[in-house]
Motif scaffolding. Structure first.
Motif, PDB file in Angstrom:
ATOM      1  N   LEU A 134      -5.407  -9.356 -61.977  1.00  0.00           N
ATOM      2  CA  LEU A 134      -5.684 -10.368 -61.356  1.00  0.00           C
ATOM      3  C   LEU A 134      -5.471 -10.161 -59.871  1.00  0.00           C
ATOM      4  N   LYS A 135      -6.481 -10.458 -59.043  1.00  0.00           N
ATOM      5  CA  LYS A 135      -6.558 -10.083 -57.732  1.00  0.00           C
ATOM      6  C   LYS A 135      -7.050 -11.242 -57.038  1.00  0.00           C
ATOM      7  N   ALA A 136      -6.267 -12.015 -55.959  1.00  0.00           N
ATOM      8  CA  ALA A 136      -7.072 -12.993 -55.077  1.00  0.00           C
ATOM      9  C   ALA A 136      -7.714 -12.069 -54.231  1.00  0.00           C
ATOM     10  N   GLY A 138      -0.768 -11.066 -53.680  1.00  0.00           N
ATOM     11  CA  GLY A 138      -2.027 -11.541 -54.165  1.00  0.00           C
ATOM     12  C   GLY A 138      -2.764 -10.854 -55.611  1.00  0.00           C
ATOM     13  N   VAL A 139      -1.583  -9.779 -55.967  1.00  0.00           N
ATOM     14  CA  VAL A 139      -2.210  -9.086 -57.162  1.00  0.00           C
ATOM     15  C   VAL A 139      -1.177  -9.365 -58.320  1.00  0.00           C
ATOM     16  N   LEU A 140      -1.887  -9.707 -59.780  1.00  0.00           N
ATOM     17  CA  LEU A 140      -0.671  -9.973 -60.684  1.00  0.00           C
ATOM     18  C   LEU A 140      -1.237  -8.993 -61.790  1.00  0.00           C
ATOM     19  N   ILE A 141      -0.064  -8.444 -62.331  1.00  0.00           N
ATOM     20  CA  ILE A 141      -0.495  -7.631 -63.531  1.00  0.00           C
ATOM     21  C   ILE A 141       0.371  -8.224 -64.792  1.00  0.00           C
ATOM     22  N   VAL A 142      -0.445  -8.524 -65.728  1.00  0.00           N
ATOM     23  CA  VAL A 142       0.378  -9.510 -66.516  1.00  0.00           C
ATOM     24  C   VAL A 142      -0.131  -8.756 -68.081  1.00  0.00           C
ATOM     25  N   VAL A 164      -1.067   7.785 -61.736  1.00  0.00           N
ATOM     26  CA  VAL A 164      -0.057   7.973 -60.828  1.00  0.00           C
ATOM     27  C   VAL A 164      -0.887   7.499 -59.496  1.00  0.00           C
ATOM     28  N   GLU A 165       0.117   6.545 -58.910  1.00  0.00           N
ATOM     29  CA  GLU A 165      -0.667   6.199 -57.413  1.00  0.00           C
ATOM     30  C   GLU A 165      -0.403   7.309 -56.226  1.00  0.00           C
ATOM     31  N   LEU A 166      -1.276   7.142 -55.388  1.00  0.00           N
ATOM     32  CA  LEU A 166      -1.149   7.831 -53.970  1.00  0.00           C
ATOM     33  C   LEU A 166      -1.976   7.257 -53.276  1.00  0.00           C
ATOM     34  N   SER A 199     -11.456  -8.741 -48.429  1.00  0.00           N
ATOM     35  CA  SER A 199     -11.875  -9.481 -49.354  1.00  0.00           C
ATOM     36  C   SER A 199     -12.032  -8.313 -50.311  1.00  0.00           C
ATOM     37  N   LYS A 200     -11.266  -8.465 -51.232  1.00  0.00           N
ATOM     38  CA  LYS A 200     -11.342  -7.490 -52.681  1.00  0.00           C
ATOM     39  C   LYS A 200     -12.801  -7.560 -53.029  1.00  0.00           C
ATOM     40  N   ASP A 201     -13.518  -8.981 -53.345  1.00  0.00           N
ATOM     41  CA  ASP A 201     -14.570  -8.704 -53.990  1.00  0.00           C
ATOM     42  C   ASP A 201     -15.552  -8.161 -52.974  1.00  0.00           C
ATOM     43  N   ILE A 254      -8.211   2.029 -56.015  1.00  0.00           N
ATOM     44  CA  ILE A 254      -7.316   0.816 -56.385  1.00  0.00           C
ATOM     45  C   ILE A 254      -7.890  -0.280 -55.256  1.00  0.00           C
ATOM     46  N   GLU A 255      -7.652   0.188 -53.929  1.00  0.00           N
ATOM     47  CA  GLU A 255      -7.944  -0.717 -52.807  1.00  0.00           C
ATOM     48  C   GLU A 255      -8.201   0.228 -51.578  1.00  0.00           C
ATOM     49  N   TYR A 256      -8.856  -0.459 -50.734  1.00  0.00           N
ATOM     50  CA  TYR A 256      -9.059  -0.221 -49.401  1.00  0.00           C
ATOM     51  C   TYR A 256      -8.161  -0.783 -48.376  1.00  0.00           C
ATOM     52  N   TYR A 273       6.586   3.548 -52.209  1.00  0.00           N
ATOM     53  CA  TYR A 273       7.372   2.976 -53.050  1.00  0.00           C
ATOM     54  C   TYR A 273       7.648   1.503 -52.726  1.00  0.00           C
ATOM     55  N   LYS A 274       6.794   0.479 -53.625  1.00  0.00           N
ATOM     56  CA  LYS A 274       6.494  -0.719 -53.270  1.00  0.00           C
ATOM     57  C   LYS A 274       7.786  -1.664 -53.880  1.00  0.00           C
ATOM     58  N   ARG A 275       8.201  -1.305 -54.915  1.00  0.00           N
ATOM     59  CA  ARG A 275       9.240  -2.268 -55.408  1.00  0.00           C
ATOM     60  C   ARG A 275      10.496  -2.300 -54.891  1.00  0.00           C
ATOM     61  N   VAL A 315     -11.043 -10.079 -61.340  1.00  0.00           N
ATOM     62  CA  VAL A 315     -10.360  -9.647 -62.716  1.00  0.00           C
ATOM     63  C   VAL A 315     -10.936  -8.131 -63.014  1.00  0.00           C
ATOM     64  N   GLU A 316      -9.848  -7.300 -63.128  1.00  0.00           N
ATOM     65  CA  GLU A 316     -10.296  -5.911 -63.388  1.00  0.00           C
ATOM     66  C   GLU A 316      -9.472  -5.311 -64.487  1.00  0.00           C
ATOM     67  N   GLU A 317     -10.132  -4.054 -65.146  1.00  0.00           N
ATOM     68  CA  GLU A 317      -9.512  -3.241 -65.927  1.00  0.00           C
ATOM     69  C   GLU A 317      -8.219  -2.570 -65.285  1.00  0.00           C
ATOM     70  N   PHE A 318      -7.363  -2.408 -66.322  1.00  0.00           N
ATOM     71  CA  PHE A 318      -6.013  -1.747 -65.717  1.00  0.00           C
ATOM     72  C   PHE A 318      -6.351  -0.262 -65.724  1.00  0.00           C
ATOM     73  N   LEU A 319      -5.870   0.416 -64.817  1.00  0.00           N
ATOM     74  CA  LEU A 319      -6.065   2.119 -64.629  1.00  0.00           C
ATOM     75  C   LEU A 319      -4.461   2.547 -65.015  1.00  0.00           C
ATOM     76  N   LYS A 320      -4.564   3.402 -65.720  1.00  0.00           N
ATOM     77  CA  LYS A 320      -3.118   3.956 -66.195  1.00  0.00           C
ATOM     78  C   LYS A 320      -3.228   5.476 -65.378  1.00  0.00           C
TER      79      LYS A 320
END
Ligand code: AMP
Ligand code: GLY
Length: 436
Positions: free
Chosen positions: A150-152, A160-164, A199-201, A108-110, A295-297, A221-223, A192-197
């Motif tokens: 936006l995260k389900a 479930g994550v959209l970045i628009v 580098v991910e790790l 649960s992201k919430d 960003i997530e656990y 590398y997800k894409r 719904v959350e703020e965008f963080l700019k």
């Protein structure tokens, strides 16, 4: 002792290899495993679904299994650790993986966001909305700057994550998620959350509920496309370590994130003996100093990060797991190979959309300088190795430097092929560019 590992991907193959190295392991059963785990020393695949807890009970009793290591999240979110802990005949089995309550950090992201807020773990500002709160959600979106995140709330198979970029589109997406069930039950609530700019790790922690070990850092590398373009996948490659996660940065990660997370779980009475995968954004401040935000656990190891992280662990992992179970993790040291690891995933043509299975894999026997971990493979009737999934194989190279590790993985990859096989040629390149 006999050990059981749940799962069937590249992550599980990498974990299986480390477990099998331990002198404490007699036989490692893998449920259900893949063609890679089937070939490993000491390993035996068993055709059991990790979600069928009664079948697991039978297997554990039949083979006197003393330890169960859980690879994927589904059995954890389904309560496999609680099942073992609550049954008289299974209570003695060391289960490496959190309780269902702990797995909510991923499920649960919430819950995860609320947990971070309660324990002061740095993360993006957010609010959660339900189906009756679409208008409030839209009003909140209007207070944010683009892009919009936006995260389900629930598990949505990584989708479930959209970045628009556009506000109107974000409003429409929020409506579709909440009202029209864009991601089914998973998007009945939306964060719904703020965008963080930055580098991910990824940072991985093994905890016994009180003490912890921080495992080597990694980046995945997800894409599907080079230059991080196109659809999201399960992961197209990974590297470890991440060079900018230096001592000063990791000290912040430990003080601001790992310590409050482990203490928070303990304070909330959540039983957690297993891995915590912390997805981080390193955000530079005005002086260029990197600060970590969560960003997530996840309640498990990452895939394909494990394929880089586990080969770098020199300690006996079964011993680490025993201490995890006993709550004595502070008594052991974690030895890490200082070399760099690079892993490149080879996938079926068309993945992550439609792809064909059953293609013959050629050339694996020529690979000498890499470890090959199987993700989606099967053995054909004639003993030939066949593709059996989107992500098929990954090659992991260890070397004194990251450029050499990458070069080795890519050279060895030339040996392997099947009809339609695809891989990204730019794994790790973004990090190498940061170095020059
Ligand atoms: P998650 O499933 O939460 O890991 O999100 C999937 C991906 O979306 C992450 O790996 C990030 O690349 C991106 N992402 C999620 N949340 C944010 C955020 N607040 N700011 C920027 N990117 C994000
Ligand atoms: N590699 C990302 C994950 O395992 O979720």
């Amino acid at each position: 002792m006999n050990i059981l590992l749940l799962g069937s991907g590249g992550r599980e193959h990498a974990i299986a290899c480390k477990i099998a190295e331990s002198e404490l392991c007699t036989t490692l059963f893998v449920a259900p495993g893949n063609a890679g785990t089937a070939r490993e020393r000491k390993c035996r695949n068993v055709d059991v679904n990790p979600m069928d807890f009664e079948a697991l009970r039978h297997l554990v009793k039949e083979h006197d299994v003393r330890m169960v290591v859980v690879g994927p999240e589904a059995p954890l979110v389904g309560g496999v650790a609680d099942f073992f802990a609550s049954e008289n005949d299974l209570r003695h089995v060391m289960v490496i993986g959190p309780s269902q309550a702990g797995a909510q950090l991923e499920g649960s992201k919430d819950f995860a966001k609320g947990f971070m807020l309660r324990h002061g773990v740095p993360t993006a500002a957010y609010r959660t909305f339900g189906a009756k709160e679409v208008e409030e959600g839209i009003a909140f979106l209007r207070t944010l700057k683009p892009p919009y995140v936006l995260k389900a709330d629930g598990l949505a198979a990584g989708k479930g994550v959209l970045i628009v970029d556009n506000l109107k589109e974000a409003e429409q997406d929020l409506r579709e998620m909440l009202v029209e069930g864009k991601f089914g039950e998973a998007s009945a609530r939306v964060v719904v959350e703020e965008f963080l700019k930055g580098v991910e790790l990824s940072v991985f922690v093994l905890t016994d509920g009180k003490h912890y070990k921080i495992l080597p850092t990694a980046k995945d590398y997800k894409r599907i496309g080079e230059g991080d373009t196109g659809l999201n996948t399960g992961g197209m490659g990974s590297v470890s370590p991440v060079h900018f996660a230096d001592k000063a940065f990791m000290q912040k990660v430990e003080e601001r994130i790992v310590v409050p997370t482990v203490k928070g779980l303990h304070a909330e009475g959540i039983r957690y003996k297993g891995f915590i995968f912390v997805g981080l954004m390193a955000v530079p401040d005005e002086n260029g100093v990197m600060n970590p935000y969560v960003i997530e656990y996840n309640a498990r190891m990452g895939d394909p990060e494990t394929e880089c992280v586990f080969p770098r662990i020199k300690s006996d992992v079964v011993e680490l797991f025993q201490h995890t179970w006993q709550g004595t993790l502070q008594q052991v040291t974690l030895d890490v190979d200082p070399r760099a690891a690079a892993c490149v995933m080879m996938v079926s043509g068309g993945y992550p959309e439609h792809y064909e299975k059953g293609k013959t894999i050629e050339g694996l026997e020529q690979v000498k300088g890499c470890k090959v971990f199987h993700a989606g493979t099967a053995l054909g009737a004639d003993g030939k190795l066949l593709t059996a999934g989107g992500r098929v194989l990954c090659l992991t190279a260890l070397a004194d430097s990251m450029p050499t590790a990458l070069l080795t993985a890519y050279q060895e990859l030339e040996n392997v092929s099947w009809e339609g096989c695809y891989y990204r040629r730019d794994i790790g390149q973004d990090l190498l560019k940061m170095l020059v």
